[in-house]
Design an enzyme around this catalytic site. Structure first.
Site, PDB file in Angstrom:
ATOM      1  CG  ASN A   1       0.847   7.599  -4.660  1.00  9.21           C
ATOM      2  OD1 ASN A   1       1.634   6.979  -5.378  1.00  9.21           O
ATOM      3  ND2 ASN A   1       0.211   7.034  -3.639  1.00  9.21           N
ATOM      4  CD1 TRP A   2       2.089  10.409 -10.729  1.00  8.33           C
ATOM      5  CD2 TRP A   2       3.744   9.625 -12.032  1.00  8.33           C
ATOM      6  NE1 TRP A   2       2.609  11.470 -11.439  1.00  8.33           N
ATOM      7  CE2 TRP A   2       3.624  11.020 -12.245  1.00  8.33           C
ATOM      8  CE3 TRP A   2       4.715   8.916 -12.734  1.00  8.33           C
ATOM      9  CZ2 TRP A   2       4.450  11.712 -13.144  1.00  8.33           C
ATOM     10  CZ3 TRP A   2       5.534   9.607 -13.631  1.00  8.33           C
ATOM     11  CH2 TRP A   2       5.398  10.995 -13.825  1.00  8.33           C
ATOM     12  CE  LYS A   3      -2.877   5.786  -5.155  1.00  9.97           C
ATOM     13  NZ  LYS A   3      -4.192   5.515  -4.588  1.00  9.97           N
TER      14      LYS A   3
ATOM     15  CG  HIS B   1      -0.474   5.060   0.114  1.00  6.46           C
ATOM     16  ND1 HIS B   1      -1.491   4.179  -0.162  1.00  6.46           N
ATOM     17  CD2 HIS B   1      -0.832   6.246  -0.438  1.00  6.46           C
ATOM     18  CE1 HIS B   1      -2.422   4.815  -0.857  1.00  6.46           C
ATOM     19  NE2 HIS B   1      -2.035   6.058  -1.045  1.00  6.46           N
TER      20      HIS B   1
ATOM     21  CD  GLU C   1      -3.342   2.477  -2.879  1.00  7.89           C
ATOM     22  OE1 GLU C   1      -2.264   2.666  -3.475  1.00  7.89           O
ATOM     23  OE2 GLU C   1      -4.389   3.101  -3.145  1.00  7.89           O
TER      24      GLU C   1
ATOM     25  CD  GLU D   1      -3.428   9.564   0.666  1.00  6.98           C
ATOM     26  OE1 GLU D   1      -3.564  10.213  -0.376  1.00  6.98           O
ATOM     27  OE2 GLU D   1      -2.933   8.428   0.690  1.00  6.98           O
TER      28      GLU D   1
ATOM     29  N   GLY E   1      -9.531   6.538  -4.304  1.00  6.88           N
ATOM     30  CA  GLY E   1      -9.906   5.870  -5.550  1.00  6.88           C
ATOM     31  C   GLY E   1     -11.385   5.549  -5.665  1.00  6.88           C
TER      32      GLY E   1
ATOM     33  CB  SER F   1     -11.811  10.923  -4.423  1.00  5.78           C
ATOM     34  OG  SER F   1     -11.852   9.504  -4.471  1.00  5.78           O
TER      35      SER F   1
ATOM     36  N   GLY G   1      -3.927  11.046  -6.206  1.00  6.55           N
ATOM     37  CA  GLY G   1      -3.690   9.809  -6.932  1.00  6.55           C
ATOM     38  C   GLY G   1      -4.099   9.951  -8.386  1.00  6.55           C
ATOM     39  N   GLY G   2      -5.289   9.469  -8.710  1.00  5.07           N
ATOM     40  CA  GLY G   2      -5.772   9.415 -10.092  1.00  5.07           C
ATOM     41  C   GLY G   2      -5.583  10.706 -10.874  1.00  5.07           C
TER      42      GLY G   2
HETATM   43  P1  13P Z   1      -6.947   9.007  -5.433  1.00  6.27           P
HETATM   44  O1  13P Z   1      -6.663  10.495  -5.575  1.00  6.27           O
HETATM   45  O2  13P Z   1      -6.883   8.262  -6.717  1.00  6.27           O
HETATM   46  O3  13P Z   1      -8.165   8.770  -4.610  1.00  6.27           O
HETATM   47  O4  13P Z   1      -5.706   8.427  -4.563  1.00  6.27           O
HETATM   48  C1  13P Z   1      -5.341   9.068  -3.410  1.00  6.27           C
HETATM   49  C2  13P Z   1      -4.085   8.469  -2.912  1.00  6.27           C
HETATM   50  O5  13P Z   1      -4.050   7.325  -2.473  1.00  6.27           O
HETATM   51  C3  13P Z   1      -2.870   9.292  -2.969  1.00  6.27           C
HETATM   52  O6  13P Z   1      -1.835   8.723  -2.241  1.00  6.27           O
END
Ligand code: 13P
Length: 261
Positions: free
Chosen positions: A12-14, A102, A104, A174, A180, A219, A240-241
């Site tokens: 997930n590149w956000k 998600h 967010e 998640e 994050g 994470s 994510g990251g």
């Molecule tokens: P991180 O891996 O950066 O914690 O993000 C997880 C995420 O929200 C994937 O959708």
């Protein structure tokens, strides 16, 4: 990891990276790094770059060893007066997967359980694989409500699906406090959530529940992924990251392949 289910790792590149050139080169590098690995790999770029990234990698594919494209959200309706939104018909032209619900989007865009339910059903109708994201916040965890939140969000997410079997449904656990923060859940926590998710799915459809890929997200990195993949009900990760670095992402895919045995 259960050998009967192929691993699935989605990035997930956000709202990253900073330019379309960087997005294209990241996608191409990921495609090359995961080529031939016996897992389903997916990158989910920002909506505006879905077409460009899909074209750059030669079109996404859901075949193991190839790279698929996912959107980070989609509207439930095919067309209409929805300023700023993207229709599932439009997304399905260029992507194979879509992340829905998600945390967010639940937090920042007021996406409700009911909206997630409608979107999951719409995605399936439009032949997009829904990755339904669920998980508790830190305050809910402290209050001992983890299982309650998982159950509520999951039951809502599948409430408009006529059946689980054949839907392609993917569920990502998640925990919000792990996203994050560098404070990943333990393998044990992820397994407890995944087992609960699978048993709720099995209530209505035992065969369908066995097909569903359940991912851990929060994470997840090359340093901790193996701990999650060692668990019997965890079939991969939503990253994510670490998905913004092609080598790190591919390393996580490789660990998933190794864990399947
Ligand atoms: P991180 O891996 O950066 O914690 O993000 C997880 C995420 O929200 C994937 O959708």
């Amino acid at each position: 990891m259960n050998p009967s289910r192929p691993p699935l790792v989605a990035g997930n590149w956000k709202m990253h990276p900073a330019s379309v050139e960087l997005a294209v080169s990241l996608a191409v590098n990921v495609r090359d790094a995961v080529a031939g690995l016996a897992a389903r790999s997916v990158v989910c770029p920002p909506t505006i770059w879905l077409s460009t990234v899909a074209a750059a990698i030669g079109g996404g594919s859901t075949e193991p060893g190839r790279l698929a494209i996912g959107a980070q959200t989609v509207h439930a309706e095919e067309a209409g007066p929805y300023t700023g939104e993207t229709s599932p018909l439009m997304v399905a032209e260029v992507a194979q997967y879509v992340i829905l619900g998600h945390s967010e989007r639940r937090q920042n865009d007021n996406e409700t359980d009911a909206a997630v339910a409608t979107k999951v059903a719409s995605a399936v109708v439009h032949r997009l694989v829904p990755i339904a994201a669920i998980g508790e916040r830190a305050d809910e965890r402290r209050a001992g409500l983890t299982a309650t939140v998982i159950e509520r969000q999951l039951r809502a997410a599948i409430s408009r699906l006529p059946r689980i079997a054949g839907s392609g449904l993917v569920v990502a656990y998640e925990p919000v406090w792990a996203i994050g923060t560098g404070d990943a859940a333990s393998g044990e926590d992820a397994q407890a959530a995944a087992a609960q998710i699978r048993s709720i799915l099995a209530e209505s459809d035992p065969g369908g529940a066995a097909e569903v890929a359940i991912l851990y997200g929060g994470s997840c990195t090359p340093d901790n992924a193996a701990e999650f993949f060692a668990e019997p009900d965890v079939d991969g990760a939503l990253v994510g990251g670490a998905s913004l670095d092609a080598a790190s992402f591919a390393q996580i895919v490789q660990l998933a392949v190794e864990a399947r045995g």
